[in-house]
Scaffold this motif. Structure first.
Motif, PDB file in Angstrom:
ATOM      1  N   ILE B  15      10.803  38.174 -12.033  1.00  0.00           N
ATOM      2  CA  ILE B  15      12.065  38.921 -12.074  1.00  0.00           C
ATOM      3  C   ILE B  15      13.252  37.974 -12.202  1.00  0.00           C
ATOM      4  O   ILE B  15      14.266  38.303 -12.818  1.00  0.00           O
ATOM      5  CB  ILE B  15      12.194  39.835 -10.827  1.00  0.00           C
ATOM      6  N   LYS B  16      13.101  36.786 -11.672  1.00  0.00           N
ATOM      7  CA  LYS B  16      14.213  35.852 -11.745  1.00  0.00           C
ATOM      8  C   LYS B  16      14.430  35.374 -13.190  1.00  0.00           C
ATOM      9  O   LYS B  16      15.567  35.252 -13.658  1.00  0.00           O
ATOM     10  CB  LYS B  16      13.928  34.639 -10.859  1.00  0.00           C
ATOM     11  N   ASN B  17      13.326  35.109 -13.874  1.00  0.00           N
ATOM     12  CA  ASN B  17      13.431  34.704 -15.273  1.00  0.00           C
ATOM     13  C   ASN B  17      14.062  35.796 -16.107  1.00  0.00           C
ATOM     14  O   ASN B  17      14.900  35.535 -16.966  1.00  0.00           O
ATOM     15  CB  ASN B  17      12.049  34.373 -15.829  1.00  0.00           C
ATOM     16  N   GLU B  45      -1.319  39.446  -8.399  1.00  0.00           N
ATOM     17  CA  GLU B  45      -2.040  39.492  -7.118  1.00  0.00           C
ATOM     18  C   GLU B  45      -1.094  39.604  -5.921  1.00  0.00           C
ATOM     19  O   GLU B  45      -1.342  40.359  -5.003  1.00  0.00           O
ATOM     20  CB  GLU B  45      -2.862  38.200  -6.960  1.00  0.00           C
ATOM     21  N   ASN B  46      -0.038  38.816  -5.995  1.00  0.00           N
ATOM     22  CA  ASN B  46       0.886  38.742  -4.860  1.00  0.00           C
ATOM     23  C   ASN B  46       1.910  39.873  -4.858  1.00  0.00           C
ATOM     24  O   ASN B  46       2.897  39.799  -4.140  1.00  0.00           O
ATOM     25  CB  ASN B  46       1.595  37.388  -4.891  1.00  0.00           C
ATOM     26  N   ARG B  47       1.710  40.866  -5.675  1.00  0.00           N
ATOM     27  CA  ARG B  47       2.596  42.027  -5.797  1.00  0.00           C
ATOM     28  C   ARG B  47       3.919  41.665  -6.466  1.00  0.00           C
ATOM     29  O   ARG B  47       4.831  42.496  -6.476  1.00  0.00           O
ATOM     30  CB  ARG B  47       2.867  42.699  -4.436  1.00  0.00           C
ATOM     31  N   TYR B  48       4.021  40.497  -7.029  1.00  0.00           N
ATOM     32  CA  TYR B  48       5.250  40.141  -7.752  1.00  0.00           C
ATOM     33  C   TYR B  48       5.305  40.917  -9.072  1.00  0.00           C
ATOM     34  O   TYR B  48       4.276  41.128  -9.717  1.00  0.00           O
ATOM     35  CB  TYR B  48       5.270  38.641  -8.059  1.00  0.00           C
ATOM     36  N   ARG B  49       6.505  41.306  -9.459  1.00  0.00           N
ATOM     37  CA  ARG B  49       6.677  41.963 -10.767  1.00  0.00           C
ATOM     38  C   ARG B  49       6.578  40.916 -11.873  1.00  0.00           C
ATOM     39  O   ARG B  49       7.221  39.863 -11.782  1.00  0.00           O
ATOM     40  CB  ARG B  49       8.042  42.634 -10.843  1.00  0.00           C
ATOM     41  N   MET B  50       5.805  41.216 -12.901  1.00  0.00           N
ATOM     42  CA  MET B  50       5.706  40.318 -14.047  1.00  0.00           C
ATOM     43  C   MET B  50       6.088  41.097 -15.303  1.00  0.00           C
ATOM     44  O   MET B  50       5.449  42.090 -15.649  1.00  0.00           O
ATOM     45  CB  MET B  50       4.282  39.782 -14.178  1.00  0.00           C
TER      46      MET B  50
END
Lengths: 316, 316
Positions: B15-17, B45-50
DNA sequence: CTATGATTATACAAAGATTATACATTATTC
DNA sequence: GAATAATGTATAATCTTTGTATAATCATAG
């Protein structure tokens, strides 16, 4: 004259050197390896990591992505995706010396190491050893003093029943692949005579013909390598239309000798007939067969074949 | 086999990118997702948005509308309406440098050019065209859309008597050399199952098996490629000692089908028997032969073989 | 023996991500 | 104009990622 992709696999940089080249701290490089399985550098005897030029190229690629703001984990994922599509990063080669860099290790040692790698079917190790040997020796030395001894060892071990024939296949496929690549990437100067080379349908013999093709091409001859199983009439047609200065056939088996005999006659019958050269195991064990063939016997080894041909086409 | 539109769908930005690319704060992007269900980024895996490239394109489109004074809710409604009518925003791909560089020339054009180079036995030209095509396409596309069509053209031209069989040999030797090199230089990650591949003693068939070996290795399988002519008992011994997850054999000729049949039975009889896959022209023309073989038929093409195997070993 | 550098394992802090809730502005609507 | 809805941003509590540090060993050269 090693080509780029062969020398770039040689493990030659310690982690500190890589760090200097890339600007990434050693501890970070190790963390990436540990956490993301990124790079599996060769380990030398002392368990030190040794990185190759292509490892460095991969690291630089990753560093670029990270510098652009991509997180390390995504960058590594991206790289893996790309590699699945055959991507190979551009390699910046510091010193692409065209000359062998002797390592002090004798060729027999490389042959022994290669043999051990094949025995374990360890392709990664075989590739590393091959790359190192390729860089350390001239082409004729590599073929005569490393690869042929390796193949001989394998053949003998198989004969003694010590190794599986599948290992032999694995090894010859591997070596044929490397030889074909060398053959294809040799500079095509085509300054000298045009020679067509064919061979019998047999792996070990294909290796011999390929080696001959490589040595002759590296001497500046223009070489067409046709491989095995060419029907006689087609070969003759091809020779008639392409007009080579010489045709070389090599065979191992009894039956194929007849093929060579007929080929020699048909080719001799052409107007502006090219020279005809031949060789192969069967003509060593049964020298009488040579009497039937109209052409030049190339001798009992690859080196003698090259010498014989050089005598036929003197001047450079 | 990623196509252009598939590579833009790969989740690769955090999300930062995305925030950096679009100038929209992460918290805002999340609010839009929560309140309007705008974008459902892939979660790692870590629930981060990609986010993917096309997600970024959609966000940019929205941002433009909002900058023009449209409220976020209407902008999103507009977008949904447009998308229902087939609208796809223009995707700006930043890092295409790392991806194959599309030249705009279709694969068929490369195939035609390669064919012409082979017809003239012009190795230099063939090497240049090959290098260009290699850079322009992904590996699966190169094989399926350039090399296979080229080989088909050559085969057909030979059948019609338009070219010499020596040309066919020249071309297949050339392509086998390139394929072997690709196979040997693919990164060996060996994260997935271990598969042994063998084939019938026939050039065109060797090419097919090599292509399969390349595609599977590029998917992360550990592949041993044994080539042709392996005596049955030795193959079985090798399988017993190496313990692969699968063995693949492919043949073209009638007689060889019997070989496959017996191999399948002997391998099935091993304890901890690996899977057995097979394919080849003879099983396409005579489907009844498949009944004799204990194992999985891999389908009529290389692509179907890869698909079948991927189904046998799901998960990555 | 010492200095230097490599190895592994463990630790830690800073940066970033996640969800949920809250809040101050703006628009819209009545 | 007041009530209501919409919208961007802030905060808190928690978890993950990631670069770097430390410690205990091992290797090599002088």
């Amino acid at each position: 004259m090693p080509t780029a992709s062969e020398t770039t696999a040689i493990p030659r940089y310690t982690i500190k050197n890589v760090s200097k080249k890339t600007g990434i701290l050693p501890v970070t490089i190790r963390a990436w390896e540990r956490r993301y399985e990124f790079l599996s550098p060769h380990r030398s005897e002392n368990r030190y990591r040794m990185y190759s030029d292509s490892d460095v190229a991969l690291l630089m690629w990753i560093k670029n992505r990270v510098d652009q703001g991509v997180s390390i984990s995504t960058a590594i994922n991206e790289l893996h995706t790309l590699q699945n599509n055959g991507f190979i990063p551009e390699i910046k080669q510091e010193y692409q010396s065209a000359y062998p860099k002797p390592t002090g290790i004798p060729p027999a040692e490389y042959a022994a190491r290669l043999y051990r790698a094949f025995k374990k079917s360890n392709e990664i190790e075989a590739a590393e050893i091959f790359a190192e040997a390729r860089a350390a020796f001239t082409l004729p030395a590599l073929l005569a003093n490393v690869l042929i001894p390796t193949l001989t060892q394998i053949g003998e071990a198989w004969y003694r029943g010590e190794i599986d024939v599948a290992i032999e296949h694995f090894a010859s496929k591997f070596i044929i692949g490397k030889l074909m690549h060398i053959f294809q990437t040799l500079p095509l100067r085509a300054k000298r005579e045009f020679i067509i080379i064919g061979c019998a349908p047999d792996e070990f013999h294909e290796i011999g013909s390929l080696m001959l093709a490589i040595l002759l091409r590296s001497q500046g001859y223009r070489i067409d390598y046709l491989g095995a199983d060419i029907p006689l009439d087609d070969l003759v047609d091809f020779v008639e239309s392409e007009k080579p200065a010489m045709v070389i056939l090599s065979v191992t088996m009894q039956g194929a000798a007849k093929y060579v005999e007929i080929a020699s006659q048909k080719i001799a019958a052409l107007k502006k007939a090219p020279l005809f050269g031949y060789g192969g195991a069967i003509f060593i064990s049964q020298p009488k067969l040579r009497l039937q063939v109209k052409g030049t016997y190339l001798g009992d080894s690859i080196n003698s074949a090259v010498e014989t041909i050089e005598k036929l086409f003197p001047g450079k």
